[in-house]
Write a protein that holds these residues in place. Structure first.
Motif, mmCIF file in Angstrom:
data_model
loop_
_atom_site.group_PDB
_atom_site.id
_atom_site.type_symbol
_atom_site.label_atom_id
_atom_site.label_comp_id
_atom_site.label_asym_id
_atom_site.label_seq_id
_atom_site.Cartn_x
_atom_site.Cartn_y
_atom_site.Cartn_z
ATOM 1 N N GLU A 11 0.645 -1.218 -0.117
ATOM 2 C CA GLU A 11 -0.009 -0.175 0.043
ATOM 3 C C GLU A 11 0.929 1.173 -0.070
ATOM 4 O O GLU A 11 0.505 2.381 -0.412
ATOM 5 C CB GLU A 11 -1.019 0.025 1.142
ATOM 6 N N THR A 12 2.067 1.062 0.536
ATOM 7 C CA THR A 12 2.894 2.541 0.486
ATOM 8 C C THR A 12 3.883 2.565 -0.621
ATOM 9 O O THR A 12 4.346 3.484 -1.014
ATOM 10 C CB THR A 12 3.587 2.401 1.932
ATOM 11 N N MET A 13 4.063 1.365 -1.216
ATOM 12 C CA MET A 13 5.037 1.478 -2.434
ATOM 13 C C MET A 13 4.420 2.334 -3.129
ATOM 14 O O MET A 13 3.176 2.720 -3.652
ATOM 15 C CB MET A 13 5.404 0.062 -3.051
ATOM 16 N N PRO A 14 5.386 3.135 -4.132
ATOM 17 C CA PRO A 14 4.774 4.245 -5.242
ATOM 18 C C PRO A 14 4.485 3.239 -6.274
ATOM 19 O O PRO A 14 4.586 2.017 -6.639
ATOM 20 C CB PRO A 14 6.193 4.770 -5.989
ATOM 21 N N ALA A 15 3.094 3.562 -6.911
ATOM 22 C CA ALA A 15 2.546 3.280 -7.993
ATOM 23 C C ALA A 15 3.533 2.966 -9.108
ATOM 24 O O ALA A 15 3.558 1.900 -9.784
ATOM 25 C CB ALA A 15 1.259 3.748 -8.518
ATOM 26 N N ILE A 16 4.356 3.949 -9.461
ATOM 27 C CA ILE A 16 5.233 4.035 -10.603
ATOM 28 C C ILE A 16 6.529 4.589 -10.054
ATOM 29 O O ILE A 16 6.510 5.498 -9.227
ATOM 30 C CB ILE A 16 4.802 4.690 -11.671
ATOM 31 N N GLU A 17 7.503 3.821 -10.155
ATOM 32 C CA GLU A 17 8.891 4.217 -9.749
ATOM 33 C C GLU A 17 9.795 4.247 -10.913
ATOM 34 O O GLU A 17 10.151 3.186 -11.424
ATOM 35 C CB GLU A 17 9.279 3.153 -8.625
ATOM 36 N N VAL A 18 10.107 5.514 -11.216
ATOM 37 C CA VAL A 18 11.087 5.709 -12.528
ATOM 38 C C VAL A 18 12.757 6.019 -11.820
ATOM 39 O O VAL A 18 12.717 6.997 -10.881
ATOM 40 C CB VAL A 18 10.904 6.761 -13.392
ATOM 41 N N THR A 19 13.782 5.294 -12.034
ATOM 42 C CA THR A 19 15.008 5.656 -11.561
ATOM 43 C C THR A 19 16.043 5.706 -12.709
ATOM 44 O O THR A 19 16.145 5.169 -13.786
ATOM 45 C CB THR A 19 15.480 4.314 -10.707
ATOM 46 N N ASP A 20 16.619 6.856 -12.690
ATOM 47 C CA ASP A 20 17.876 7.398 -13.569
ATOM 48 C C ASP A 20 17.384 6.889 -14.983
ATOM 49 O O ASP A 20 17.950 6.677 -15.886
ATOM 50 C CB ASP A 20 18.908 6.456 -13.189
ATOM 51 N N PHE A 36 11.437 9.254 -10.573
ATOM 52 C CA PHE A 36 10.085 9.863 -10.543
ATOM 53 C C PHE A 36 9.298 8.862 -9.895
ATOM 54 O O PHE A 36 9.502 7.787 -10.082
ATOM 55 C CB PHE A 36 9.653 10.280 -12.085
ATOM 56 N N GLN A 37 8.810 9.370 -8.861
ATOM 57 C CA GLN A 37 7.863 8.478 -7.916
ATOM 58 C C GLN A 37 6.332 8.712 -8.033
ATOM 59 O O GLN A 37 6.044 10.035 -7.592
ATOM 60 C CB GLN A 37 8.086 7.894 -6.573
ATOM 61 N N ALA A 38 5.408 8.171 -8.513
ATOM 62 C CA ALA A 38 4.014 8.397 -8.333
ATOM 63 C C ALA A 38 3.209 7.851 -7.167
ATOM 64 O O ALA A 38 3.277 6.424 -7.198
ATOM 65 C CB ALA A 38 3.368 8.169 -9.691
ATOM 66 N N PRO A 39 2.975 8.436 -6.107
ATOM 67 C CA PRO A 39 2.280 7.763 -5.243
ATOM 68 C C PRO A 39 0.972 7.331 -5.497
ATOM 69 O O PRO A 39 0.286 7.699 -6.128
ATOM 70 C CB PRO A 39 2.216 8.851 -3.935
ATOM 71 N N GLN A 40 0.525 6.054 -4.660
ATOM 72 C CA GLN A 40 -0.576 5.431 -4.928
ATOM 73 C C GLN A 40 -1.754 6.417 -4.807
ATOM 74 O O GLN A 40 -1.680 7.097 -3.725
ATOM 75 C CB GLN A 40 -0.797 4.223 -4.308
ATOM 76 N N LEU A 57 8.309 10.522 -21.316
ATOM 77 C CA LEU A 57 8.311 9.943 -20.076
ATOM 78 C C LEU A 57 7.178 8.699 -19.987
ATOM 79 O O LEU A 57 7.512 7.775 -19.518
ATOM 80 C CB LEU A 57 8.208 10.839 -18.879
ATOM 81 N N ILE A 58 5.955 9.306 -20.512
ATOM 82 C CA ILE A 58 4.821 8.496 -20.422
ATOM 83 C C ILE A 58 5.073 7.139 -21.301
ATOM 84 O O ILE A 58 4.651 5.924 -20.733
ATOM 85 C CB ILE A 58 3.513 9.108 -20.617
ATOM 86 N N LYS A 59 5.524 7.364 -22.384
ATOM 87 C CA LYS A 59 5.856 6.245 -23.401
ATOM 88 C C LYS A 59 6.816 5.329 -22.750
ATOM 89 O O LYS A 59 6.867 4.008 -23.010
ATOM 90 C CB LYS A 59 6.103 6.768 -24.626
ATOM 91 N N SER A 60 7.926 5.989 -22.315
ATOM 92 C CA SER A 60 8.899 4.922 -21.449
ATOM 93 C C SER A 60 8.399 4.082 -20.407
ATOM 94 O O SER A 60 8.642 2.964 -20.200
ATOM 95 C CB SER A 60 10.098 5.799 -21.241
ATOM 96 N N ILE A 61 7.394 4.770 -19.636
ATOM 97 C CA ILE A 61 6.840 3.903 -18.480
ATOM 98 C C ILE A 61 6.084 2.895 -18.966
ATOM 99 O O ILE A 61 6.451 1.639 -18.583
ATOM 100 C CB ILE A 61 5.962 4.765 -17.782
ATOM 101 N N LEU A 62 5.404 2.956 -20.287
ATOM 102 C CA LEU A 62 4.737 2.003 -21.072
ATOM 103 C C LEU A 62 5.487 0.965 -21.714
ATOM 104 O O LEU A 62 4.880 -0.018 -22.327
ATOM 105 C CB LEU A 62 3.619 2.675 -21.780
ATOM 106 N N GLY A 63 6.714 1.141 -21.897
ATOM 107 C CA GLY A 63 7.725 0.449 -22.847
ATOM 108 C C GLY A 63 7.383 0.566 -24.035
ATOM 109 O O GLY A 63 7.993 -0.228 -25.008
ATOM 110 N N ARG A 71 15.570 2.668 -15.081
ATOM 111 C CA ARG A 71 14.627 1.452 -14.777
ATOM 112 C C ARG A 71 13.464 1.984 -14.607
ATOM 113 O O ARG A 71 13.035 3.141 -14.004
ATOM 114 C CB ARG A 71 15.266 0.849 -13.383
ATOM 115 N N VAL A 72 12.219 1.324 -14.923
ATOM 116 C CA VAL A 72 10.814 1.660 -14.525
ATOM 117 C C VAL A 72 10.214 0.351 -13.719
ATOM 118 O O VAL A 72 10.279 -0.721 -14.089
ATOM 119 C CB VAL A 72 10.038 1.802 -15.962
ATOM 120 N N LEU A 73 9.665 0.863 -12.556
ATOM 121 C CA LEU A 73 8.904 -0.271 -11.946
ATOM 122 C C LEU A 73 7.643 0.244 -11.801
ATOM 123 O O LEU A 73 7.349 1.344 -11.451
ATOM 124 C CB LEU A 73 9.576 -0.319 -10.486
#
Lengths: 271, 370
Positions: A11-20, A36-40, A57-63, A71-73
């Motif tokens: 519940e506390t982990m970011p919904a999206i976590e982008v690193t470097d 970049f971290q997007a909180p849930q 950025l959005i397209k990279s998150i989506l692959g 890295r994108v999580l």
């Protein structure tokens, strides 16, 4: 005990976590080392001048775009479309609205991810699509050819198509671009409703004036990350100046100036 | 009608449908010119494969064609990605290169074989009935019919299996990618399909005219419907119509069948372009004329509303003086008034005009939108 702890982490982990994250077109970085971290369960806006790399950025998150580094999580894992964690709303202008199809069919496309290869939409998918169209106030337009829609109606159809994806996270590329004030209000109401249902919504946004009213969090972006946090903390003159380069004062004041200024900026980035 | 004629008519119709189906997606993906590039470039693949197997009926020819078709698209995209060239220039550079290598090889080494440039460019559907597929003593009909029929089967199978995938990657490649459908992969498979179609049809109608059959029927169908599935059906029907019409035109003119088919597909397109019910030129003109008078009567309504609200002199509403107020010609003014009366926007009391309550509502709506 362990399971409980695990749940808390979820519940506390970011919904999206982008690193470097670095993304480049032909060795020219469009995004430089962005964290970049997007909180849930929040509404988050990505804001910055044209050419700042917001859509990238959005397209990279989506692959859709391959990063040069970083890295994108998504919900703690590397993103795969099959996980269906993300509902995507591309820019309205990115598709051909003269395509021979109707409103219902466009909404059903949001279901294709659930269907996978070869399977066709079922009756249930259709009634779900109708529900989504009702939610965005477009139920009367089900069989309308999409070229006959106004800009605001097109955007509502796109939002309905996002709803039908039924994802915990939504990435929307300029959902307010070119829609009238009434539609803008109803779209933001829909996004707030998503939030109360526990969804995370990330929007590329252009209008600094409505930022405070509409969003909880904001990331200022201009190739690099300028600032990220709750809107009231981030929206300082200093941060705006760093994102928009010294023109922040009248940027915050006037929408039209914003547009012209941005296009100048874009051309200087491209040349 | 002789059996040869029936053979030709059947083959021509098959070619028409086979080309029209992938053509629909060429039009919708806005890559119509790609069909021109592919249908030319595959010559190189066909010639190379022909040199390897020394036979025109080997399936390896199709493999060669598909490989060069995909190569054409790949090279074009490579050039575009350098950002030094736009798409049209890239296409214009790649396919003539591959095509001309094919032409050189053909003229230098093929000598007197059946595969000559004339046949490649213009096809020879008239001779198709003489080249028959025989198994033992059994005559199974013209060989070309089997080849084109096979290609049609491939097209229909592919489009029905991947209908949803083709639709979403064509309409919204970004969403398609985010949902895990690979637009680039689909694009290459589709390119292969266009190549197979071109190689299947070129023996009959040649590599230039095949482009007409791939583009004209779908372009016409695009103006006749707003559903993708209907567009496929209408394209197929217009493909057949082009084939049949072209054949009889060729008979009448004593001219090339393939050329007549292509011409006829063009005639169909222009007829549709002019007479299509909603998107045709005529329909557009009628709507525009209609809108012009709509606009004129609306302008009158707004004028009367302003006059009403400003409590202007009665003079502003006198029919006879309306042309002076609006600075319109007499004819235009009376047309506009007639239109306004007919629509129930205006009413006439003696020699004065006024708004009906409907007209007042309408004028207020128009003003509130400004």
């Amino acid at each position: 005990m362990n399971a409980h702890k695990h749940k808390n982490e979820n519940e506390t982990m970011p919904a999206i976590e982008v690193t470097d994250l670095t993304v480049a077109y032909r060795e020219k970085p469009v995004l430089w080392d962005v964290d970049f971290q997007a909180p849930q369960r929040q509404l988050l806006a990505i804001v910055g001048p044209n050419g700042a790399g917001k859509s990238t950025l959005i397209k990279s998150i989506l692959g859709i775009l391959k990063p040069a580094a970083g890295r994108v999580l998504v919900m703690g894992k590397g993103y795969r479309p099959q996980s269906r964690y993300i509902g995507y709303v591309p820019q309205r202008g990115s598709v051909d609205w003269d395509f021979p199809t109707n409103v219902l069919d466009v909404v059903l496309m949001g279901r294709y991810g659930h269907l996978g290869w070869f399977r066709r939409p079922s009756k249930e998918d259709r009634s779900f699509a109708m529900e989504c169209l009702e939610k965005v106030g477009m139920a009367d337009f089900t069989n309308r050819q999409i070229s006959q829609l106004s800009g605001g109606q097109q955007q509502r159809v796109f939002i309905a198509r996002a709803f039908i994806q039924d994802a915990p996270i939504y990435l929307m590329d300029e959902p307010f671009a070119g829609v009238d004030a009434t539609t803008e209000k109803s779209i933001i109401a829909l996004l707030r409703e998503l939030k109360t249902k526990g969804k995370t919504v990330v929007c590329v946004h252009h209008d600094l004036q409505t930022l405070k009213e509409y969003f909880d969090y904001v990331m200022l972006l201009n190739v690099r990350r300028v600032a990220l946090g709750p809107v009231k903390d981030v929206l300082t003159q200093d941060n705006l100046r760093r994102a928009y380069g010294g023109r922040a004062a009248f940027l915050a004041g006037d929408k039209d100036e914003d547009g012209t200024q941005n296009s100048k900026e874009a051309s200087s980035v491209e040349s | 009608m002789s059996s040869h004629q029936i053979d030709i008519l059947f083959l021509a119709s098959l070619v028409g449908v086979t080309c029209a189906l992938p053509g629909v997606f060429l039009i919708l993906r806005r890559v119509a010119l790609m069909s021109d590039a592919i249908s030319h470039a595959i010559l190189l693949g066909i010639v190379l494969a022909f040199f390897m197997v020394k036979s025109l009926s080997s399936p390896l020819l199709i493999v060669g064609a598909v490989l060069t078709g995909v190569l054409t698209v790949a090279l074009t995209e490579l050039l575009i990605n350098t950002r030094k060239l736009k798409k049209d220039a890239a296409i214009g550079l790649v396919f003539p290169l591959l095509f001309s290598i094919g032409v050189i090889l053909l003229s230098r080494f093929a000598g007197d074989v059946h595969l000559d440039t004339q046949c490649v460019l213009f096809g020879e559907i008239a001779f198709a009935p003489f080249n028959r597929l025989m198994i033992g003593n059994m005559d199974l009909g013209p060989q070309a019919t089997w080849v084109v029929g096979g290609v049609l089967l491939i097209n229909v199978t592919f489009i029905s299996l991947f209908y949803k995938e083709l639709k979403i990657t064509t309409f919204d490649a970004g969403l398609a990618a985010s949902l895990g459908f690979f637009p680039a992969l689909i694009n290459y498979i589709f390119t292969a399909l266009v190549s197979v179609t071109a190689v299947g049809a070129f023996e009959s109608v040649g590599s230039i005219l095949v482009v007409a059959l791939m583009i004209a029927p779908p372009a016409a169908a695009y103006l006749l419907t707003d559903r993708l599935f209907h567009m496929l059906l209408i394209s197929a029907a217009l493909g057949i119509l082009s084939a049949l019409g072209g054949y009889f035109m060729a008979q009448g003119l004593d001219a090339s069948i393939a050329g007549s088919m292509a011409t006829f597909s063009g005639i169909i397109f222009f007829l549709v372009f002019i007479f299509a019910p909603e998107r045709g030129l005529m329909a557009k003109l009628i709507v525009r004329k209609y809108k012009k008078w709509d606009f004129a009567s609306e302008t009158l309504a707004v004028h009367l509303l302003q006059a009403e609200q400003a409590h202007a002199e009665e003079n502003e509403r006198v029919v006879k003086h309306m042309n002076e107020h609006m600075l319109w010609s007499d004819d235009y003014t009376s047309e506009a008034i007639v239109k306004g009366l007919k629509e129930g926007v205006l009413k006439k009391d003696g020699n004065k005009l006024s708004l009906t309550s409907y007209g007042r509502e309408k004028a207020k709506n128009i003003l509130s939108k400004e």
